[in-house]
Design a protein around this motif. Structure first.
Motif, PDB file in Angstrom:
ATOM      1  N   VAL A 101       0.835  -1.201   0.000  1.00  0.00           N
ATOM      2  CA  VAL A 101       0.000   0.000   0.000  1.00  0.00           C
ATOM      3  C   VAL A 101       0.871   1.253   0.000  1.00  0.00           C
ATOM      4  CG1 VAL A 101      -1.732   1.305   1.297  1.00  0.00           C
ATOM      5  CG2 VAL A 101      -1.927  -1.181   1.109  1.00  0.00           C
ATOM      6  N   LYS A 102       1.945   1.237   0.764  1.00  0.00           N
ATOM      7  CA  LYS A 102       2.861   2.386   0.771  1.00  0.00           C
ATOM      8  C   LYS A 102       3.409   2.642  -0.626  1.00  0.00           C
ATOM      9  CE  LYS A 102       4.371   1.775   5.574  1.00  0.00           C
ATOM     10  NZ  LYS A 102       5.520   1.384   6.450  1.00  0.00           N
ATOM     11  N   ALA A 103       3.775   1.547  -1.315  1.00  0.00           N
ATOM     12  CA  ALA A 103       4.301   1.704  -2.677  1.00  0.00           C
ATOM     13  C   ALA A 103       3.227   2.224  -3.620  1.00  0.00           C
ATOM     14  CB  ALA A 103       4.835   0.364  -3.174  1.00  0.00           C
ATOM     15  N   LEU A 104       1.995   1.749  -3.446  1.00  0.00           N
ATOM     16  CA  LEU A 104       0.886   2.209  -4.289  1.00  0.00           C
ATOM     17  C   LEU A 104       0.654   3.717  -4.127  1.00  0.00           C
ATOM     18  CD1 LEU A 104      -1.517   1.284  -6.169  1.00  0.00           C
ATOM     19  CD2 LEU A 104      -2.876   1.167  -4.065  1.00  0.00           C
ATOM     20  N   LEU A 105       0.772   4.210  -2.919  1.00  0.00           N
ATOM     21  CA  LEU A 105       0.521   5.619  -2.635  1.00  0.00           C
ATOM     22  C   LEU A 105       1.688   6.519  -3.020  1.00  0.00           C
ATOM     23  CD1 LEU A 105      -1.156   5.237   0.881  1.00  0.00           C
ATOM     24  CD2 LEU A 105      -2.299   5.627  -1.307  1.00  0.00           C
ATOM     25  N   ASP A 106       2.829   5.912  -3.320  1.00  0.00           N
ATOM     26  CA  ASP A 106       4.023   6.673  -3.678  1.00  0.00           C
ATOM     27  C   ASP A 106       4.056   6.890  -5.198  1.00  0.00           C
ATOM     28  OD1 ASP A 106       6.505   7.754  -4.129  1.00  0.00           O
ATOM     29  OD2 ASP A 106       7.599   6.289  -2.904  1.00  0.00           O
ATOM     30  N   PRO A 107       3.871   8.094  -5.667  1.00  0.00           N
ATOM     31  CA  PRO A 107       3.829   8.337  -7.116  1.00  0.00           C
ATOM     32  C   PRO A 107       5.144   8.059  -7.828  1.00  0.00           C
ATOM     33  CG  PRO A 107       3.900  10.424  -5.918  1.00  0.00           C
ATOM     34  CD  PRO A 107       3.702   9.348  -4.890  1.00  0.00           C
ATOM     35  N   ARG A 108       6.218   7.868  -7.067  1.00  0.00           N
ATOM     36  CA  ARG A 108       7.512   7.605  -7.696  1.00  0.00           C
ATOM     37  C   ARG A 108       7.676   6.148  -8.107  1.00  0.00           C
ATOM     38  NH1 ARG A 108      11.016   9.900  -2.809  1.00  0.00           N
ATOM     39  NH2 ARG A 108       9.396   8.634  -1.802  1.00  0.00           N
ATOM     40  N   THR A 109       6.764   5.270  -7.671  1.00  0.00           N
ATOM     41  CA  THR A 109       6.864   3.859  -8.021  1.00  0.00           C
ATOM     42  C   THR A 109       5.936   3.521  -9.185  1.00  0.00           C
ATOM     43  OG1 THR A 109       5.057   2.984  -6.649  1.00  0.00           O
ATOM     44  CG2 THR A 109       7.166   3.428  -5.549  1.00  0.00           C
ATOM     45  N   ASP A 110       6.164   2.349  -9.777  1.00  0.00           N
ATOM     46  CA  ASP A 110       5.295   1.847 -10.846  1.00  0.00           C
ATOM     47  C   ASP A 110       4.282   0.835 -10.317  1.00  0.00           C
ATOM     48  OD1 ASP A 110       6.495   3.354 -12.859  1.00  0.00           O
ATOM     49  OD2 ASP A 110       8.071   1.861 -13.160  1.00  0.00           O
ATOM     50  N   VAL A 111       4.124   0.767  -8.975  1.00  0.00           N
ATOM     51  CA  VAL A 111       3.099  -0.085  -8.396  1.00  0.00           C
ATOM     52  C   VAL A 111       1.754   0.616  -8.576  1.00  0.00           C
ATOM     53  CG1 VAL A 111       2.186  -1.112  -6.272  1.00  0.00           C
ATOM     54  CG2 VAL A 111       4.644  -1.189  -6.735  1.00  0.00           C
ATOM     55  N   TYR A 112       0.920   0.027  -9.426  1.00  0.00           N
ATOM     56  CA  TYR A 112      -0.372   0.641  -9.729  1.00  0.00           C
ATOM     57  C   TYR A 112      -1.537  -0.167  -9.172  1.00  0.00           C
ATOM     58  CZ  TYR A 112       2.193   3.590 -13.046  1.00  0.00           C
ATOM     59  OH  TYR A 112       3.070   4.487 -13.607  1.00  0.00           O
ATOM     60  N   ALA A 113      -1.241  -1.328  -8.555  1.00  0.00           N
ATOM     61  CA  ALA A 113      -2.329  -2.144  -8.000  1.00  0.00           C
ATOM     62  C   ALA A 113      -1.792  -2.994  -6.854  1.00  0.00           C
ATOM     63  CB  ALA A 113      -2.943  -3.034  -9.078  1.00  0.00           C
ATOM     64  N   VAL A 114      -2.659  -3.264  -5.894  1.00  0.00           N
ATOM     65  CA  VAL A 114      -2.343  -4.162  -4.783  1.00  0.00           C
ATOM     66  C   VAL A 114      -3.398  -5.260  -4.759  1.00  0.00           C
ATOM     67  CG1 VAL A 114      -2.148  -4.398  -2.272  1.00  0.00           C
ATOM     68  CG2 VAL A 114      -1.255  -2.362  -3.407  1.00  0.00           C
ATOM     69  N   ALA A 115      -2.953  -6.504  -4.715  1.00  0.00           N
ATOM     70  CA  ALA A 115      -3.866  -7.650  -4.687  1.00  0.00           C
ATOM     71  C   ALA A 115      -3.990  -8.162  -3.260  1.00  0.00           C
ATOM     72  CB  ALA A 115      -3.363  -8.763  -5.601  1.00  0.00           C
ATOM     73  N   THR A 116      -5.218  -8.133  -2.741  1.00  0.00           N
ATOM     74  CA  THR A 116      -5.505  -8.671  -1.411  1.00  0.00           C
ATOM     75  C   THR A 116      -7.008  -8.928  -1.330  1.00  0.00           C
ATOM     76  OG1 THR A 116      -5.232  -8.334   0.970  1.00  0.00           O
ATOM     77  CG2 THR A 116      -5.750  -6.387  -0.346  1.00  0.00           C
TER      78      THR A 116
END
Length: 628
Positions: free
Chosen positions: A527-542
């Protein structure tokens, strides 16, 4: 970096911490008196290892800490030099900051405790062969100048070829070394502690010796052939009395092993056989039986282990005055089991949450004479593990917990006979839930714990439920053009994050997103990575209910996609050995989900209060508790 569940350790180590620039901590495997054992990745050799810290940070003064670091370093180096086929292999010894780490081979095999849980008792030749291998490993440890101090079935593992291995040197010490422990503490597991260790005081310490380890081996041999421990009790207080004062109950099934076990369990350490004599006696037994491994003598079927009633399991006394004649310091008599490798701190409760049997009859209906007492009859407090950061389900704000699982836990507690003032919530996470149950820091866990037979076997828990059926879900960035799973599949640059070793790791691959998968140590990191605009994490699966809560909390930046099927049932988890408590929880859930009165169930009212606002739909209907 701080990992939840390490409160009081003061180590500051958490998942993804790198030790000495080489060993990346992945997940907790267990907690002992000297710290936390981690599964780790050796980044130099790309292999999984077990990493264990030898020190208890913050327990002593800086001067004592420096002395302890020096001693722990020497001790770890001595263990690393053992190199015996019946001792777990040590790959490396590291000093990093004010901690000394042992890097060991990572074993995924069964323990002797697992074997005894399945078979209850072993045949004499089988027990003798295991005992002989453990003794040889223990002898190698002693020859290296190290004492183990926690020989017990949980610390004896089997390789796939059946060879027994002695492991867990977290509380080992040099023979004769001064113990650097807090005042009024005894190190070890109560049922396996030698009696000479129970009358120690700061002024007159009785240090562990090789004879103390051999006593623990004798207890283990007794347990293997008799199917029960020789010294037990309803509370740790009574265990200590039994070890110090009571003779071991007569053996029925030990046969030719009886003489050795009797000798190893002599109260006076000077009267016990040494390792050479013990090995000779074990060799005689194995030689007599040869390769034959006959079934144990017939014995009556033993019922499933229940939580002891107050007063159950007390050592026998004669004339009512024997206990009064046991002269040991009050600090020992008042000690109780805390957690992990069993530190005894006087004034604490025992590992089940009971304190000297006080509170019997509180908070529950009376029961007929001879009937099994309710859990609330033998426990003053009910400790319930919940998560602290799952909106809608369970969130901690200050000292208060709220959410669906929190209110459901309170309803279960009421049905068990506990007032709300008797309920204590403790924060757990996915990595330490089972450890909290095993060590008695939690009696129940309601923490999005998905029911599976494999988990019950491996984590030694029992599930009651399900109390909720979750579907698979995806939390995505709101500023991306994603409306369903296919949108992610068409965007090869979109990374999909999930927790390492979760069910979603394989699910993401089956959905054609293997090349876009990113793994983190926990969902919180995703979730932290998702909220960070500097990452390419665009989805979290849970799970969809977790996704809904997070989307509600972070509504300006995220949104939930429609649920994707694949139901996962959440269960109320208890320690597998507390079968009576499991039965009571099942009955409690049945009442909470009851709709026979023609009105909304307690479960539905709790759902409407916490989950309906974020799920945007009415209660789906009470799940059927198939695990009861």
């Amino acid at each position: 970096m701080h990992s939840e569940g390490m409160t009081g350790q003061g180590s500051g180590h958490g998942p993804d911490t790198v030790i000495a620039g080489r060993y990346r901590l992945l997940s907790q495997l267990g907690r002992g008196g000297m710290g936390v054992v981690w599964e780790a990745l050796d980044t130099s050799l790309d292999r999984k290892v077990a990493v264990k810290g030898l020190l208890y940070p913050g327990a002593v003064t800086p001067v004592a800490q420096a002395q302890w670091v020096n001693r722990a370093r020497r001790e770890a180096q001595a263990i690393a030099r053992i190199g015996h086929q019946n001792v777990v292999a040590v790959h490396d010894v590291i000093e990093d900051g004010n901690q000394v780490w042992i890097v060991m081979e990572l074993l995924n095999s069964r323990s002797l405790a697992d074997l005894l849980r399945e078979q209850q008792q072993l045949s004499v030749p089988h027990a003798a062969r295991i005992g002989l291998q453990v003794l040889r490993g223990l002898t190698a440890v002693h020859e290296a100048g190290v004492l183990h101090r926690d020989v017990k079935p949980h610390n004896i593992l089997f390789r796939p070829d059946g060879r027994a291995l002695l492991m867990d040197f977290g509380i080992a010490t040099f023979e004769g070394a001064v113990q650097v422990t807090r005042s009024h503490e005894i190190i070890g597991t109560p049922q396996y502690l030698a009696p000479e260790l129970l009358s120690r005081t700061p002024e007159h310490p009785h240090t562990a010796t090789a004879a103390s380890d051999l006593w623990a081996l004798g207890v283990t041999l007794y347990e293997m052939v008799e199917g029960r421990r020789p010294f037990d009790g309803a509370t740790s207080y009574e265990v200590l009395i039994a070890v110090r004062e009571s003779p071991a109950p007569p053996m029925k099934y030990a046969g030719p092993l009886a003489a050795l076990i009797d000798a190893l369990l002599r109260k006076d350490p000077a009267q016990r056989p040494d390792a050479t004599e013990a090995e000779r006696m074990l060799q005689d037994v194995t030689r007599d039986f040869g390769a034959l491994d006959t079934p144990a003598a017939a014995r009556p079927a033993r019922p499933a282990r229940q939580e002891p009633a107050t007063g159950a399991g007390r050592p026998e006394t004669t004339g009512g005055g024997r206990r009064d004649r046991w002269k040991v310091p009050a600090a020992v008599l008042c000690t109780a089991l805390l957690a992990g490798t069993a530190w005894f701190v006087w004034g604490q409760r025992d590992g089940t949450g009971a304190q000297g049997g006080e509170g019997a009859g509180k908070g529950g209906a009376s029961h007929a004479a001879g009937a099994e007492p309710r859990y609330s009859d033998t426990h003053d407090i009910l400790r319930i593990g919940v998560k602290r950061d799952q909106p809608g389900l369970s969130v901690k704000s200050g000292d208060t917990y709220k959410g669906f699982e929190v209110d459901l836990a309170k309803a279960v507690a009421r049905e068990l006979g506990f007032d709300e003032g008797q309920v204590r919530f403790v924060s757990v996470n996915s990595g330490n839930r089972s450890d909290y149950l095993r060590t008695g820091r939690a009696d129940l866990v309601l923490a999005t714990y998905s029911i599976s037979d494999e988990r019950e076997r491996e984590e030694k828990v029992a599930f009651a439920g399900p109390y909720y059926q979750a579907l698979k879900g995806l939390l995505v960035r709101k500023n991306r053009p994603y409306n369903d799973l296919s949108d992610l599949q068409r965007d090869p640059g979109a990374e999909v994050c999930t927790a390492r070793d979760s069910v979603y790791e394989s699910w993401i691959k089956t959905e054609g997103l293997a090349g876009q998968q990113v793994l983190r140590s926990g969902f919180e990191d995703c979730v932290k990575a998702l909220l960070d605009p500097r990452t390419d994490v665009y989805a979290v699966a849970t799970d969809d209910v977790i996704v809904a809560g997070l989307a509600d909390k972070y509504h300006q930046k995220t949104k939930a996609l429609e649920s994707l099927g694949g139901a996962e049932g959440y269960g109320v988890a208890t320690d597998a050995e507390r079968t009576g408590l499991h039965t009571e929880v099942c009955a409690a859930l049945a009442k909470i989900m009851d709709t026979s009165a023609g009105k909304a169930s307690t479960w539905a009212r709790i759902y409407d209060r916490h989950l309906k606002p974020i799920m945007k739909q009415p209660a789906p209907g009470e799940p059927q508790p198939t695990h009861c």
